[in-house]
Design an enzyme around this catalytic site. Structure first.
Site, short mmCIF file in Angstrom:
data_model
loop_
_atom_site.label_atom_id
_atom_site.label_comp_id
_atom_site.label_asym_id
_atom_site.label_seq_id
_atom_site.Cartn_x
_atom_site.Cartn_y
_atom_site.Cartn_z
CB SER A 135 -0.88 -0.02 1.26
OG SER A 135 -1.59 1.18 1.38
CE LYS A 161 -4.63 0.21 0.39
NZ LYS A 161 -5.28 -0.58 1.45
CE LYS A 163 -3.78 4.10 2.17
NZ LYS A 163 -5.01 3.59 2.80
CG ASP A 188 -7.65 2.71 0.59
OD1 ASP A 188 -8.79 3.18 0.66
OD2 ASP A 188 -7.08 2.14 1.55
CD GLU A 213 -8.59 -0.61 0.60
OE1 GLU A 213 -7.69 -0.96 -0.19
OE2 GLU A 213 -8.41 -0.55 1.83
CG ASP A 238 -10.53 -0.44 4.87
OD1 ASP A 238 -10.84 -0.81 6.00
OD2 ASP A 238 -9.39 0.06 4.64
CE LYS A 262 -7.42 -1.84 6.93
NZ LYS A 262 -7.40 -0.38 6.82
N GLY A 290 -4.47 -3.88 6.31
CA GLY A 290 -3.41 -3.55 7.26
C GLY A 290 -3.65 -2.21 7.91
O1 OSB Z 1 -7.20 2.17 4.44
O2 OSB Z 1 -6.15 0.38 4.28
C1 OSB Z 1 -6.23 1.49 4.75
C2 OSB Z 1 -3.10 2.37 6.72
C3 OSB Z 1 -3.65 3.08 7.76
C4 OSB Z 1 -5.00 3.27 7.80
C5 OSB Z 1 -5.82 2.77 6.79
C6 OSB Z 1 -5.27 2.05 5.75
C7 OSB Z 1 -3.88 1.88 5.70
C8 OSB Z 1 -3.18 1.21 4.61
C9 OSB Z 1 -1.87 0.56 4.94
O3 OSB Z 1 -3.57 1.21 3.49
C10 OSB Z 1 -1.92 -0.91 4.95
C11 OSB Z 1 -0.68 -1.51 5.57
O4 OSB Z 1 0.29 -1.74 4.85
O5 OSB Z 1 -0.66 -1.76 6.79
MG MG Z 2 -8.29 1.03 3.08
#
Ligand code: OSB
Ligand code: MG
Length: 370
Positions: A135, A161, A163, A188, A213, A238, A262, A290
């Site tokens: 990510s 992925k 952001k 995401d 996402e 999510d 999660k 994550g």
């Molecule tokens: O939306 O998935 C998410 C990290 C912090 C809060 C939300 C998210 C994330 C990530 C990181 O996308 C995922 C990871 O590598 O832990």
């Molecule tokens: Mg997410």
């Protein structure tokens, strides 16, 4: 198991690189570690809350309060059968899922030690290895993002992925696709858009994304259903999925085609297994999300990801070094040459031990409840 003592340890661990999302720019992992003492054994749980209520409604301050003042009095010096019985005991607490999950996770560790079985075995895991994706945060420039993509592709990450946030979305994605026409790519949005942006998401249909996402509100499943009907790219929820009931509603409404689980966001592994099973019944692919976990949470995520319906998509369980120069397990969570993680089980000898000395170095406060 009698609960003899609970320590709540707050740690701060710097990130190797700032991680920017639509809701904040993280520079360190501010986390709570719970350490439960029970009949000579110790179980650790990592609370996944952040420094502020930015992604989940809870944060480390509220979790510390709930664990110390609400949950601890219910379980301290009591005989708690296991994680499921604990969840029943604290069902009077509305919400506060991250706080409950931290204790629930530690109780799973204790159960595993008491029964001499791996977490994978206890949870019903079937896979020996799980596939890993990366990510990537929002970067100041497109070349900076392309650099990051290159770095993690070279390490073998199975899915990239990215952001996004308003103003840093479609042009960035088009540029990434131009450079990498064939990679498995996802985005995401972390809830930063509304149905007014529907044309933007229609435009993303041309980019061959594996999924989009959480484009809309963190507490919405109705608008997501409208959006999902208007676009071809699967929506992956999510933030919205916090319980098996919401997951069922979202599936029935057609709010998504994929779910990221999660376990902390859903109040722990007990509830998350139910979501796993529900999705399996409905042919909804799932993957383990994550929260930039430290080693304790990261290792638990690996065991959870070994359940059967997690076999198709890559998980946000990167190697520890994707976020940290120093972590709190021995060894650090490390990927194999084919960018998978080996699931600790009863025979393969893979174990992640908690590094107490590292925790001491990173500790900023400690509450002892006994
Ligand atoms: O939306 O998935 C998410 C990290 C912090 C809060 C939300 C998210 C994330 C990530 C990181 O996308 C995922 C990871 O590598 O832990
Ligand atoms: Mg997410």
């Amino acid at each position: 198991m009698i609960i003899d003592r609970i320590d709540i340890i707050r740690v701060k661990v710097p990130f190797v690189h700032p991680f920017e999302t639509s809701f904040t720019r993280f520079v360190e992992r501010d986390a709570l570690i719970v350490k439960i003492y029970s009949e000579g054994l110790i179980g650790y749980g990592e609370c996944k809350a952040f420094y502020g209520p930015l992604y989940n409604p809870e944060d480390n301050g509220t979790c510390l309060h709930i664990i110390k003042n609400i949950i601890a009095p219910v379980i301290l010096h009591k005989d708690i059968e296991g994680p499921a019985e604990f969840m029943a005991e604290v069902s009077f607490i509305v919400g506060n899922r991250l706080a409950k999950a931290a204790i629930e996770n530690a109780l799973w560790e204790l159960k595993s030690q008491r029964e001499g079985k791996s977490l994978k075995t206890l949870l019903g895991g079937t896979q020996n290895e799980v596939k890993v994706g990366v990510s990537l945060g929002i970067e100041p420039t497109i070349p900076a993002l392309l650099n990051k993509i290159e770095k993690y592709l070279a390490e073998g990450y199975h899915r990239t992925k990215i952001k996004i946030k308003p103003g840093k979305d479609i042009e960035v994605l088009r540029e990434v696709r131009r450079h990498y026409p064939d990679i498995t790519l996802t985005v995401d949005a972390n809830s930063d858009y509304t149905l007014d942006d529907i044309e933007l998401f229609k435009a993303m249909d041309d980019l061959n994304l594996q999924y989009i996402e959480q484009p809309l509100g963190e507490d919405d499943i109705v608008d997501h259903a409208v959006l999902q009907k208007a676009i071809k790219t699967p929506i992956c929820l999510d933030e919205s999925i916090v319980s098996v009931d919401i997951a069922r509603n979202a599936i029935e409404l057609g709010s998504c085609k994929i779910i990221n689980i999660k376990s902390s966001r859903c109040g722990g592994l007990c509830e998350s297994i139910k979501i796993h099973d529900l999705c399996m019944e409905h042919d909804i692919p799932i993957w383990v999300g994550g929260m930039t976990e430290l080693g304790i949470g990261r290792a638990q995520n690996i065991s959870f990801a070994s359940l059967p319906n997690f076999a198709s998509l890559a998980h946000d369980i990167a190697a520890s070094n994707r976020y940290f120069a120093e972590d709190i397990t021995i060894p650090y969570v490390t990927i194999t040459p084919s960018c998978t993680l080996v699931v600790p089980d009863d025979t393969n000898g893979v174990r992640y031990e908690v590094d107490e000395k590292a925790i001491d170095r990173m500790m900023v406060s400690r509450d002892v409840i006994k």
